[in-house]
Motif scaffolding. Structure first.
Motif, mmCIF file in Angstrom:
data_model
loop_
_atom_site.group_PDB
_atom_site.id
_atom_site.type_symbol
_atom_site.label_atom_id
_atom_site.label_comp_id
_atom_site.label_asym_id
_atom_site.label_seq_id
_atom_site.Cartn_x
_atom_site.Cartn_y
_atom_site.Cartn_z
ATOM 1 N N VAL A 29 0.853 -1.183 0.000
ATOM 2 C CA VAL A 29 0.000 0.000 0.000
ATOM 3 C C VAL A 29 0.888 1.232 0.000
ATOM 4 N N TYR A 30 0.292 2.379 -0.333
ATOM 5 C CA TYR A 30 1.075 3.593 -0.404
ATOM 6 C C TYR A 30 1.452 4.106 0.983
ATOM 7 N N GLN A 31 2.623 4.723 1.042
ATOM 8 C CA GLN A 31 3.088 5.336 2.281
ATOM 9 C C GLN A 31 2.109 6.414 2.723
ATOM 10 N N PRO A 32 1.623 6.382 3.966
ATOM 11 C CA PRO A 32 0.682 7.405 4.416
ATOM 12 C C PRO A 32 1.352 8.767 4.494
ATOM 13 N N PRO A 33 0.574 9.846 4.344
ATOM 14 C CA PRO A 33 1.144 11.190 4.420
ATOM 15 C C PRO A 33 1.679 11.493 5.822
ATOM 16 N N THR A 34 2.567 12.451 5.893
ATOM 17 C CA THR A 34 3.090 12.925 7.171
ATOM 18 C C THR A 34 2.115 13.927 7.774
ATOM 19 N N VAL A 35 1.796 13.754 9.042
ATOM 20 C CA VAL A 35 0.868 14.655 9.728
ATOM 21 C C VAL A 35 1.437 15.027 11.099
ATOM 22 N N GLU A 36 0.845 16.050 11.709
ATOM 23 C CA GLU A 36 1.225 16.417 13.066
ATOM 24 C C GLU A 36 0.930 15.261 14.028
ATOM 25 N N ARG A 37 1.786 15.099 15.012
ATOM 26 C CA ARG A 37 1.608 14.030 15.993
ATOM 27 C C ARG A 37 0.882 14.595 17.218
ATOM 28 N N LEU A 38 -0.435 14.631 17.145
ATOM 29 C CA LEU A 38 -1.219 15.163 18.251
ATOM 30 C C LEU A 38 -1.021 14.357 19.526
ATOM 31 N N THR A 39 -0.745 13.071 19.381
ATOM 32 C CA THR A 39 -0.584 12.228 20.566
ATOM 33 C C THR A 39 0.646 12.600 21.380
ATOM 34 N N ASP A 40 1.561 13.371 20.785
ATOM 35 C CA ASP A 40 2.729 13.839 21.535
ATOM 36 C C ASP A 40 2.420 15.075 22.370
ATOM 37 N N CYS A 41 1.223 15.626 22.210
ATOM 38 C CA CYS A 41 0.862 16.865 22.905
ATOM 39 C C CYS A 41 0.227 16.609 24.268
ATOM 40 N N PHE A 42 -0.107 15.356 24.564
ATOM 41 C CA PHE A 42 -0.833 15.052 25.789
ATOM 42 C C PHE A 42 -0.104 13.969 26.579
ATOM 43 N N PRO A 43 -0.226 13.975 27.900
ATOM 44 C CA PRO A 43 0.502 13.004 28.721
ATOM 45 C C PRO A 43 -0.111 11.610 28.671
ATOM 46 N N ARG A 44 0.739 10.621 28.831
ATOM 47 C CA ARG A 44 0.286 9.234 28.940
ATOM 48 C C ARG A 44 0.138 8.879 30.411
ATOM 49 N N ILE A 45 -0.858 8.066 30.700
ATOM 50 C CA ILE A 45 -1.108 7.672 32.078
ATOM 51 C C ILE A 45 -1.259 6.154 32.157
ATOM 52 N N PRO A 46 -0.995 5.567 33.329
ATOM 53 C CA PRO A 46 -1.215 4.123 33.487
ATOM 54 C C PRO A 46 -2.704 3.796 33.408
ATOM 55 N N PHE A 47 -3.016 2.605 32.968
ATOM 56 C CA PHE A 47 -4.413 2.166 32.953
ATOM 57 C C PHE A 47 -4.962 2.104 34.374
#
Length: 323
Positions: A29-47
């Protein structure tokens, strides 16, 4: 001359090949476009901090001090199927909700992994819902990603869209994200928008407007997801294990469980613990890069939209004419 032509051919072949990813079970399949990484803008927390067991406690396996979790569908000793699920400890009005998920491998027809928001427990006859549903495969050997949305108990019109993923979701973790605010609802996979529901007059009456919990579940959907039970879950291939990590839950959290059946907003004078984290201008509309990503998904990978289902809807839903 022939040598130069051969060099040009090889150069073109290498360039073209670099645009392809040989990871989909349907071929390159084609390489997906490059986009902003919104997931890097918010903190990760334990489940363990953000979610609790909803059901199937024996099939919920926390790992790495709660930073990741396996949820499992299997048969019990009584030959009944037992799925499992988690629910957020708080309810939220708007926010950013994300997790990295690796899906079960093998024959998974009838198995559904859901990552979604709902308030059916508080508003059973007037509930809202925002859904990611990953549908296991049978003959095509390809997981399907389905998105859906309900608002204010309006469930007669299913707003499903389906896409084929451009990667094998069983081989490694991929991020599934819901962004929900007063401007739009955006479904993202690996930060690439796969669907946007824009708030406007046509959809205002069914736009999710009340605080919701975040859920993730794995369950036996044989009768629903496989042409009326044509390809049911085959427990010979059990257990079906879905792994989740990189949990992000950032929104206006509801502190009291007895709010009236009305829409609420985040402000210092309400029962929410924080201001809306996705209310800013940067979250009001998709960027140019994100629009490129959205159009790439919809042009190359989407194969069903309720807006084009004329057999199901003789009258096209109003929002389809303005989206």
């Amino acid at each position: 001359m022939a040598f130069m032509q051969e060099k040009l051919f090889l150069l073109c072949l290498v360039t073209f090949s670099s645009l392809l990813l040989p990871v989909s079970s349907r071929g390159a399949v084609y390489q997906p476009p490059t986009v902003e990484r919104l997931t890097d803008c918010f903190p990760r927390i334990p489940f363990t901090q953000g979610m609790s067991t909803l059901y199937g406690e024996s099939n919920v396996h926390l790992k790495s001090n709660g930073s990741s979790v396996d949820i499992i569908l299997d048969k019990s000793q009584y030959f009944l199927y037992v799925g499992s699920g988690l629910v957020s400890k708080n309810k939220y009005h708007h926010g950013f909700f994300s997790a990295s998920i690796k899906l079960p491998a093998g024959f998974t027809s009838g198995v559904v992994l859901a990552f979604y928001m709902s308030n059916a427990d508080l508003f059973p006859h007037n509930h809202d819902e925002i859904d990611f549903e990953l549908l296991g495969y049978a003959k095509r050997r390809q997981w399907v990603l389905q998105t859906n949305m309900y608002g204010n108990g309006c469930v007669k019109t299913g707003r499903e869209e389906k896409v084929y993923l451009w990667f094998d979701p069983t081989q490694q973790f991929h991020q599934y994200t819901i962004l929900w605010n007063k401007y739009h609802i955006v479904f993202l996979v690996d930060n690439i928008p796969v669907r946007e529901m824009i708030y406007n007059q046509a959809i205002s009456s069914v736009y999710p407007s009340k605080p919701m919990s975040l859920y993730t579940t794995i369950w036996d959907a044989s009768e629903w997801a496989t042409s009326g039970g044509k390809y049911p879950v085959n427990y010979k291939y059990a257990p079906f294990v879905a792994s989740l990590t990189n949990l992000e839950i950032v929104g206006c959290s509801m502190q009291k469980m007895n709010l009236p059946n009305t829409a609420s907003t985040c402000s210092k004078n309400t029962t929410f613990s924080s201001l809306d984290p996705v209310d800013g201008e940067e979250y009001a509309r998709l960027s140019k890069q994100q629009m490129v990503g959205l159009n790439w998904v919809r042009s190359k990978h989407m194969y069903y939209s309720y807006c084009k289902d004329t057999a199901r809807y003789k009258v096209t839903p109003a929002e389809c004419n303005v989206q």
